[in-house]
Design a protein around this motif. Structure first.
Motif, mmCIF file in Angstrom:
data_model
loop_
_atom_site.group_PDB
_atom_site.id
_atom_site.type_symbol
_atom_site.label_atom_id
_atom_site.label_comp_id
_atom_site.label_asym_id
_atom_site.label_seq_id
_atom_site.Cartn_x
_atom_site.Cartn_y
_atom_site.Cartn_z
ATOM 1 N N ASP A 257 -16.505 11.004 15.251
ATOM 2 C CA ASP A 257 -16.662 12.307 15.809
ATOM 3 C C ASP A 257 -16.051 13.189 14.613
ATOM 4 O OD1 ASP A 257 -17.290 11.010 18.039
ATOM 5 O OD2 ASP A 257 -15.160 10.521 18.690
ATOM 6 N N GLU A 258 -14.814 13.871 14.886
ATOM 7 C CA GLU A 258 -14.475 14.846 14.174
ATOM 8 C C GLU A 258 -13.325 14.422 13.487
ATOM 9 O OE1 GLU A 258 -13.695 18.073 16.920
ATOM 10 O OE2 GLU A 258 -15.888 18.801 16.919
ATOM 11 N N LYS A 259 -13.300 13.107 13.095
ATOM 12 C CA LYS A 259 -12.132 12.576 12.476
ATOM 13 C C LYS A 259 -12.365 11.622 11.175
ATOM 14 C CE LYS A 259 -8.699 12.469 16.431
ATOM 15 N NZ LYS A 259 -9.207 13.618 16.813
ATOM 16 N N LEU A 260 -11.382 11.570 10.334
ATOM 17 C CA LEU A 260 -11.328 10.595 9.369
ATOM 18 C C LEU A 260 -10.387 9.999 9.281
ATOM 19 C CD1 LEU A 260 -12.456 9.341 6.587
ATOM 20 C CD2 LEU A 260 -11.507 11.254 5.241
ATOM 21 N N PHE A 261 -10.402 8.582 9.325
ATOM 22 C CA PHE A 261 -9.484 7.346 9.276
ATOM 23 C C PHE A 261 -9.404 6.794 7.755
ATOM 24 C CE2 PHE A 261 -10.448 8.152 13.697
ATOM 25 C CZ PHE A 261 -9.078 8.119 14.270
ATOM 26 N N VAL A 262 -8.403 6.765 7.260
ATOM 27 C CA VAL A 262 -8.095 6.051 6.192
ATOM 28 C C VAL A 262 -7.362 4.932 6.019
ATOM 29 C CG1 VAL A 262 -8.089 6.136 3.471
ATOM 30 C CG2 VAL A 262 -9.032 8.012 4.749
ATOM 31 N N ALA A 263 -7.249 3.586 5.502
ATOM 32 C CA ALA A 263 -6.352 2.769 5.499
ATOM 33 C C ALA A 263 -6.162 2.198 4.245
ATOM 34 C CB ALA A 263 -6.804 1.417 6.817
ATOM 35 N N VAL A 264 -4.899 1.952 3.899
ATOM 36 C CA VAL A 264 -4.578 1.658 2.569
ATOM 37 C C VAL A 264 -3.613 0.613 2.613
ATOM 38 C CG1 VAL A 264 -3.986 2.000 0.204
ATOM 39 C CG2 VAL A 264 -5.265 3.802 1.609
ATOM 40 N N ARG A 265 -3.708 -0.580 2.024
ATOM 41 C CA ARG A 265 -2.623 -1.721 2.066
ATOM 42 C C ARG A 265 -1.613 -1.187 1.034
ATOM 43 N NH1 ARG A 265 -1.795 -6.559 3.783
ATOM 44 N NH2 ARG A 265 -4.052 -6.932 4.463
ATOM 45 N N ARG A 266 -0.787 -0.490 1.221
ATOM 46 C CA ARG A 266 0.404 -0.095 0.172
ATOM 47 C C ARG A 266 1.648 0.230 0.767
ATOM 48 N NH1 ARG A 266 0.804 5.651 0.054
ATOM 49 N NH2 ARG A 266 0.371 5.577 -2.131
ATOM 50 N N ASP A 267 2.894 0.416 -0.054
ATOM 51 C CA ASP A 267 4.161 0.107 0.584
ATOM 52 C C ASP A 267 4.381 1.695 1.230
ATOM 53 O OD1 ASP A 267 4.904 -2.149 -0.358
ATOM 54 O OD2 ASP A 267 5.754 -1.453 -2.359
ATOM 55 N N SER A 268 5.441 1.703 2.139
ATOM 56 C CA SER A 268 5.511 3.057 2.917
ATOM 57 C C SER A 268 6.240 3.857 1.971
ATOM 58 C CB SER A 268 6.606 2.714 3.938
ATOM 59 O OG SER A 268 7.211 4.010 4.607
ATOM 60 N N MET A 269 6.134 5.231 2.004
ATOM 61 C CA MET A 269 6.520 6.290 1.422
ATOM 62 C C MET A 269 7.960 6.756 1.893
ATOM 63 S SD MET A 269 5.376 9.973 2.747
ATOM 64 C CE MET A 269 3.488 9.724 2.920
ATOM 65 N N PHE A 270 8.368 6.091 2.941
ATOM 66 C CA PHE A 270 9.515 6.418 3.490
ATOM 67 C C PHE A 270 10.654 5.387 3.253
ATOM 68 C CE2 PHE A 270 6.624 8.901 6.276
ATOM 69 C CZ PHE A 270 7.361 10.095 6.350
ATOM 70 N N ASP A 271 10.249 4.349 2.568
ATOM 71 C CA ASP A 271 11.507 3.047 2.380
ATOM 72 C C ASP A 271 12.124 3.342 0.892
ATOM 73 O OD1 ASP A 271 10.681 1.884 4.515
ATOM 74 O OD2 ASP A 271 9.229 0.294 3.612
ATOM 75 N N ALA A 272 13.381 4.042 1.288
ATOM 76 C CA ALA A 272 14.225 4.061 0.140
ATOM 77 C C ALA A 272 14.717 2.733 -0.597
ATOM 78 C CB ALA A 272 15.407 4.826 0.274
ATOM 79 N N SER A 273 14.684 2.876 -1.839
ATOM 80 C CA SER A 273 14.882 1.736 -2.675
ATOM 81 C C SER A 273 16.284 2.037 -3.453
ATOM 82 C CB SER A 273 13.903 1.348 -3.790
ATOM 83 O OG SER A 273 14.305 0.309 -4.689
ATOM 84 N N MET A 274 17.225 0.907 -3.603
ATOM 85 C CA MET A 274 18.520 0.829 -4.111
ATOM 86 C C MET A 274 18.073 0.557 -5.607
ATOM 87 S SD MET A 274 21.568 -0.740 -1.898
ATOM 88 C CE MET A 274 20.940 -2.323 -1.872
#
Length: 313
Positions: free
Chosen positions: A268-285
């Motif tokens: 319809d009027e949308k684009l979906f993109v899926a990517v196998r990758r780590d989250s931008m929100f996971d902080a690393s020590m």
């Protein structure tokens, strides 16, 4: 006024958590040695191992070793939960709830950002998008939802994990299908909106993440694109209209940059993109906050490149 957090503050919190982690490791080793000493004292005390036969003595030693290992492991985990996790959670909360938004907000073109830690795409959203196999609903998970606009194009991006139950060797186990990020952008150009689904899967990854497919497989005039991607569409004529030469070039560029499992769906009027990758929100020590800041900016580029695919002529 919304509170902000500086990179230097976060780095101080990260280093504190990292230091506490090292302290816990040292304490765990000390406790392990102490348990070994206690175990040996119990083994060689009167009426201990000396009174047992060869086989019984071996069994007794093995039991002592197992008890020491379990107690030491339990102590280490308890110390980590009490000491390290509290410090990490404080660091991670500041990173996820404030810092990521600050960094992306500073990139020109982004506005109206909202972050919902427990929000995400629903299982029905993923099933209807058909960018990845949605798996079993009871094992589905999605969180860390970021919403906003980039150059007046609305977007949603969230971590998504799909799983299914499989039977192997007469036993059931839950198997991961896809774990990564999915983005949805709209509105698509009204003059070029997709009539049903147009699905684009990179061939070398297709079998691992594909769910249901639209009924028509199509081939474009771009042989390089055809050799790399499989395309399925509800409306063949409309799919050719959607997959312009410029858009196919941008899709290939996106896949090159991501260098991993990717899929694209116009619906319809949308684009979906899926990517196998780590989250931008996971902080690393384990990484300086400055490096993690660069990673966030790369995630912002992920959204920017997807938008370029959406608006390509």
């Amino acid at each position: 006024m919304e509170q902000t957090i500086q990179e230097a503050q976060l780095e101080k919190m990260r280093l504190k958590a990292k230091k506490l982690e090292k302290v816990v490791i040292v304490l765990s080793v000390v406790m392990l040695l102490a348990y070994i000493v206690v175990g040996c004292m119990l083994a060689f005390q009167e009426n201990g191992i000396a009174t047992l036969s060869g086989v019984e003595a071996v069994i007794f030693v093995v039991e002592i070793i197992l008890v020491v290992a379990v107690v030491a492991l339990g102590t280490g985990l308890l110390l980590w939960m009490i000491i390290v996790k509290h410090a990490y959670d404080k660091f991670n909360l500041g990173f996820k709830s404030k810092y990521v938004l600050q960094v992306i907000n500073a990139v020109e073109g982004f506005e109206k950002l909202q972050y919902v830690p427990k929000g995400g795409f629903t299982w029905d959203d993923v099933r209807n998008a058909a960018a990845v196999n949605c798996g079993d609903k009871r094992y589905y998970d999605s969180e860390d939802l970021l919403m906003g606009e980039y150059e007046n194009i609305r977007f949603q991006i969230s971590d998504v994990c799909t799983r299914k139950m499989v039977r192997m060797s007469k036993k059931n186990r839950v198997e991961e299908i896809f774990s990564g990020q999915m983005i949805c952008l709209d509105q698509f150009d009204d003059k070029k909106k997709s009539n049903g689904h147009v699905q684009i899967f990179e061939k070398k990854f297709m079998s691992n993440m594909i769910g249901w497919k639209a009924e028509n497989e199509i081939h474009t005039e771009n042989e390089v694109f055809n050799s790399r991607f499989s395309v399925f569409a509800h409306d063949e004529h409309n799919a050719y209209y959607i997959l312009t030469p410029q858009r196919m070039e941008k899709i290939m560029h996106f896949a090159d940059v991501m260098n991993g499992q990717v899929s694209f769906v116009f619906r319809d009027e949308k684009l979906f993109v899926a990517v196998r990758r780590d989250s931008m929100f996971d902080a690393s020590m384990d990484e300086p906050v400055s490096k993690q800041t660069k990673n966030i900016l790369q995630d912002a580029e992920f959204i920017q490149m997807a938008k370029e695919i959406l608006i390509a002529s």
